[in-house]
Design a protein around this motif. Structure first.
Motif, PDB file in Angstrom:
ATOM      1  N   ARG A  24       0.730  -1.090   0.109  1.00 36.84           N
ATOM      2  CA  ARG A  24       0.053  -0.021  -0.037  1.00 36.84           C
ATOM      3  C   ARG A  24       0.729   1.307   0.083  1.00 36.84           C
ATOM      4  N   LEU A  25       1.776   0.955   0.783  1.00 37.38           N
ATOM      5  CA  LEU A  25       2.622   2.468   0.933  1.00 37.38           C
ATOM      6  C   LEU A  25       3.603   2.770  -0.395  1.00 37.38           C
ATOM      7  N   LEU A  26       3.847   1.596  -1.054  1.00 32.86           N
ATOM      8  CA  LEU A  26       4.730   1.793  -2.261  1.00 32.86           C
ATOM      9  C   LEU A  26       3.811   1.827  -3.613  1.00 32.86           C
ATOM     10  N   ASN A  27       2.390   1.785  -3.316  1.00 30.32           N
ATOM     11  CA  ASN A  27       1.451   1.632  -4.403  1.00 30.32           C
ATOM     12  C   ASN A  27       1.471   0.318  -5.538  1.00 30.32           C
ATOM     13  N   LEU A  28       1.949  -0.742  -4.961  1.00 26.37           N
ATOM     14  CA  LEU A  28       2.253  -1.851  -5.668  1.00 26.37           C
ATOM     15  C   LEU A  28       0.651  -2.562  -6.131  1.00 26.37           C
ATOM     16  N   THR A  29       0.666  -2.645  -7.335  1.00 27.21           N
ATOM     17  CA  THR A  29      -0.368  -3.389  -7.728  1.00 27.21           C
ATOM     18  C   THR A  29      -0.163  -4.837  -8.427  1.00 27.21           C
ATOM     19  N   GLY A  30       1.060  -4.985  -8.832  1.00 28.89           N
ATOM     20  CA  GLY A  30       1.388  -6.329  -9.333  1.00 28.89           C
ATOM     21  C   GLY A  30       2.680  -7.005  -8.430  1.00 28.89           C
ATOM     22  N   ASP A  31       2.834  -8.106  -8.961  1.00 29.75           N
ATOM     23  CA  ASP A  31       4.080  -8.815  -8.242  1.00 29.75           C
ATOM     24  C   ASP A  31       5.417  -8.091  -8.757  1.00 29.75           C
ATOM     25  N   ALA A  32       6.358  -8.024  -7.765  1.00 32.59           N
ATOM     26  CA  ALA A  32       7.632  -7.592  -8.101  1.00 32.59           C
ATOM     27  C   ALA A  32       8.504  -8.613  -7.488  1.00 32.59           C
ATOM     28  N   ARG A  33       9.608  -9.018  -8.052  1.00 31.08           N
ATOM     29  CA  ARG A  33      10.617  -9.913  -7.570  1.00 31.08           C
ATOM     30  C   ARG A  33      11.995  -9.498  -6.886  1.00 31.08           C
ATOM     31  N   SER A  34      12.303  -8.187  -7.597  1.00 27.92           N
ATOM     32  CA  SER A  34      13.745  -7.729  -7.093  1.00 27.92           C
ATOM     33  C   SER A  34      13.103  -6.201  -6.542  1.00 27.92           C
ATOM     34  N   PHE A  35      13.926  -6.185  -5.299  1.00 25.53           N
ATOM     35  CA  PHE A  35      13.679  -4.775  -4.528  1.00 25.53           C
ATOM     36  C   PHE A  35      14.079  -3.639  -5.607  1.00 25.53           C
ATOM     37  N   GLY A  36      15.212  -3.753  -6.265  1.00 27.73           N
ATOM     38  CA  GLY A  36      15.176  -2.830  -7.266  1.00 27.73           C
ATOM     39  C   GLY A  36      14.271  -2.213  -8.151  1.00 27.73           C
ATOM     40  N   GLU A  37      13.057  -3.112  -8.233  1.00 27.97           N
ATOM     41  CA  GLU A  37      12.024  -2.746  -9.228  1.00 27.97           C
ATOM     42  C   GLU A  37      11.011  -1.713  -8.778  1.00 27.97           C
ATOM     43  N   ILE A  38      11.120  -1.857  -7.179  1.00 30.79           N
ATOM     44  CA  ILE A  38      10.301  -1.030  -6.672  1.00 30.79           C
ATOM     45  C   ILE A  38      10.829   0.283  -5.653  1.00 30.79           C
ATOM     46  N   ALA A  39      12.232  -0.029  -5.425  1.00 26.45           N
ATOM     47  CA  ALA A  39      12.873   1.046  -4.571  1.00 26.45           C
ATOM     48  C   ALA A  39      13.206   2.395  -5.252  1.00 26.45           C
ATOM     49  N   TRP A  40      13.163   2.495  -6.407  1.00 17.85           N
ATOM     50  CA  TRP A  40      13.593   3.535  -7.039  1.00 17.85           C
ATOM     51  C   TRP A  40      13.035   4.899  -6.865  1.00 17.85           C
ATOM     52  N   GLY A  41      11.830   4.585  -6.326  1.00 14.62           N
ATOM     53  CA  GLY A  41      11.271   6.042  -5.987  1.00 14.62           C
ATOM     54  C   GLY A  41      11.446   6.434  -4.693  1.00 14.62           C
ATOM     55  N   LEU A  42      11.891   5.408  -3.811  1.00 20.08           N
ATOM     56  CA  LEU A  42      12.324   5.695  -2.230  1.00 20.08           C
ATOM     57  C   LEU A  42      13.799   6.173  -2.201  1.00 20.08           C
ATOM     58  N   GLN A  43      14.775   5.633  -3.036  1.00 15.21           N
ATOM     59  CA  GLN A  43      15.951   6.059  -3.229  1.00 15.21           C
ATOM     60  C   GLN A  43      16.828   5.470  -1.960  1.00 15.21           C
ATOM     61  N   VAL A  44      16.468   4.272  -1.676  1.00 14.65           N
ATOM     62  CA  VAL A  44      17.387   3.759  -0.517  1.00 14.65           C
ATOM     63  C   VAL A  44      18.202   2.601  -1.100  1.00 14.65           C
ATOM     64  N   GLN A  45      18.471   2.367  -2.306  1.00 15.13           N
ATOM     65  CA  GLN A  45      19.522   1.343  -2.893  1.00 15.13           C
ATOM     66  C   GLN A  45      20.951   1.567  -2.240  1.00 15.13           C
ATOM     67  N   PRO A  46      21.190   2.526  -1.785  1.00 11.32           N
ATOM     68  CA  PRO A  46      22.605   2.853  -1.197  1.00 11.32           C
ATOM     69  C   PRO A  46      22.315   2.207   0.231  1.00 11.32           C
ATOM     70  N   LEU A  47      21.576   2.608   0.829  1.00  5.39           N
ATOM     71  CA  LEU A  47      21.539   1.812   2.247  1.00  5.39           C
ATOM     72  C   LEU A  47      21.309   0.294   1.989  1.00  5.39           C
ATOM     73  N   VAL A  48      20.686  -0.192   1.122  1.00  5.41           N
ATOM     74  CA  VAL A  48      20.606  -1.853   1.122  1.00  5.41           C
ATOM     75  C   VAL A  48      21.961  -2.311   0.687  1.00  5.41           C
ATOM     76  N   ALA A  49      22.698  -1.626  -0.214  1.00  8.47           N
ATOM     77  CA  ALA A  49      23.920  -2.127  -0.553  1.00  8.47           C
ATOM     78  C   ALA A  49      25.113  -2.132   0.657  1.00  8.47           C
ATOM     79  N   GLU A  50      24.798  -1.086   1.279  1.00  3.73           N
ATOM     80  CA  GLU A  50      25.825  -1.061   2.656  1.00  3.73           C
ATOM     81  C   GLU A  50      25.548  -2.199   3.544  1.00  3.73           C
ATOM     82  N   ILE A  51      24.431  -2.566   3.575  1.00  2.00           N
ATOM     83  CA  ILE A  51      23.651  -3.574   4.671  1.00  2.00           C
ATOM     84  C   ILE A  51      24.402  -4.879   4.158  1.00  2.00           C
ATOM     85  N   LEU A  52      23.888  -5.207   2.873  1.00  2.00           N
ATOM     86  CA  LEU A  52      24.524  -6.651   2.215  1.00  2.00           C
ATOM     87  C   LEU A  52      25.833  -6.864   2.129  1.00  2.00           C
TER      88      LEU A  52
END
Length: 382
Positions: A81-109
């Protein structure tokens, strides 16, 4: 001799069959035990999954589990709901572009941090995104939590505006009083008449400060629920008449015609002091912004299970852009609208709104700039 051999073979076969039967029974018991353990494990797994689903559906925070390759392992409904997802998404990169948190995920992983958090604004909505590393022995790579904080940021902005407004409201009378005191100190010996005039102005500023502090305290008590509302059967016509009589000096000074239409049968379950205060605030504003020789109408009408009270004036009206905000604390539409009148605190309508809502009613306004305004509020009918 042959029969002995046959008997021995038969006996051996009987023993072997017995052993096989015992082994078969043991095997069956072991299989039954394994089956029961498997069923119990499956039931426990189903129960845990059901509890997990219940928890993740119940909380408002979005939760996303990803693996080491940023593939989505789990995503709850709040995150969708928060990300306005209506279909299936397999990769976090497909949905995270709008929230700009990829750098955080990369640091954690990459193992360079255990917990990272960031505030993100997307399409005028504010989010707090937290990324936490999973345990080293789990198949999960990271847990991502998403909370919407748009309302919290708005409340923070309101608080900052409140502090700025009250500072501004206090600065003017305090500065004026300081100037007046200095003037009176210089004039009191040489020009007593002028000193008395300055003292009168000081009293006016002190009255303004007293009104501001009183209304601030009243608003704080109302908002905190510490100001009791005593509901009794009250005749609305009587309350309207009391308020009109109280404001007669202002009405006569501007030669305004008051038309009060309230049936004696219009009775409400309300707090008399609270309703008088709401009516006083609305009528005072109507008088202030209605030109000389204007008209004001006060009506009380039955509206289903409620009594609707209307205060209509022929004054300057309210611009459409300001109409949605007039019940906010310290909000003033136009400082030039009330020229010649004492400046208000900007708290009267906010107090009226809280009192009406405390009765379970609602208050709203309709206005056309240059043609007047009508304020409505409802109270439960008695």
């Amino acid at each position: 001799m042959e029969w002995l051999i046959g008997a021995a073979i038969l006996a051996a076969l009987l023993v072997l069959s017995r052993v096989l039967w015992i082994h078969l029974q043991a095997t069956q018991r072991e299989a039954e035990t394994v089956r029961r353990e498997r069923d119990r494990a499956r039931d426990e797994s189903n129960q845990l999954r059901a509890r997990w689903d219940l928890v993740t559906r119940s909380i408002g925070e979005g939760i996303i589990l990803i693996d080491a390759k940023q593939q989505i392992v789990f995503i709850n409904e709040s995150a969708r709901r928060l990300l306005n997802l209506t279909g299936d998404a397999r990769s976090f990169g497909e949905i995270a572009w709008g929230l700009q948190v990829q750098p955080l995920v990369a640091e954690i992983l990459a193992g360079r941090a255990e917990l990272l958090s960031q505030s993100v604004v997307n399409d005028e909505r504010a989010f707090q995104v937290t990324v936490r590393a999973c345990a080293a022995d789990s198949s999960c790579g990271a847990v991502i939590g998403i909370s919407e904080v748009t309302e919290l940021q708005r409340l923070g902005q309101v608080r900052r505006e409140f502090v700025a407004n009250i500072s501004h409201e206090l600065r003017t009378p305090v500065a004026t009083l300081r100037l007046l005191v200095d003037t009176v100190a210089n004039e009191i010996q040489q020009n007593p008449a002028a000193a008395n005039e300055w003292l009168g102005k000081m009293r006016g500023q002190i009255d303004a400060l007293h009104q501001l502090t009183t209304e601030l305290m009243d608003l704080a008590l109302i908002e905190s629920g510490q100001m009791p509302i005593k509901l009794v059967d009250v005749p609305i016509a009587e309350l309207i008449d009391q308020v009109v009589q109280l404001l007669q000096p202002q009405i006569r000074r501007k030669q305004i015609v008051i038309d009060a239409q309230a049936s004696p049968a219009a009775r409400a379950l309300a707090d008399p002091d609270g309703v008088r205060r709401v009516l006083s605030n609305l009528l005072h504003n109507a008088i202030k912004f209605t030109p000389a020789n204007g008209r004001i109408a006060v009506r009380a009408l039955a509206a289903g299970d409620n009594i609707e009270i209307q205060v209509e004036d022929s004054g300057t009206g309210i611009p459409a852009r300001d109409l949605p905000r007039i019940f906010e604390r310290f909000y003033k539409v136009d400082r030039s609208r009330g020229q010649g009148e004492a400046r208000g605190t900007g708290l009267g309508l906010a107090i009226a709104k809280h009192i009406v809502e405390g009765h379970g009613g609602r208050i709203w306004a309709e206005s056309v700039e240059g043609k007047g305004s009508t304020f409505h509020f409802t109270l439960p009918a008695s």
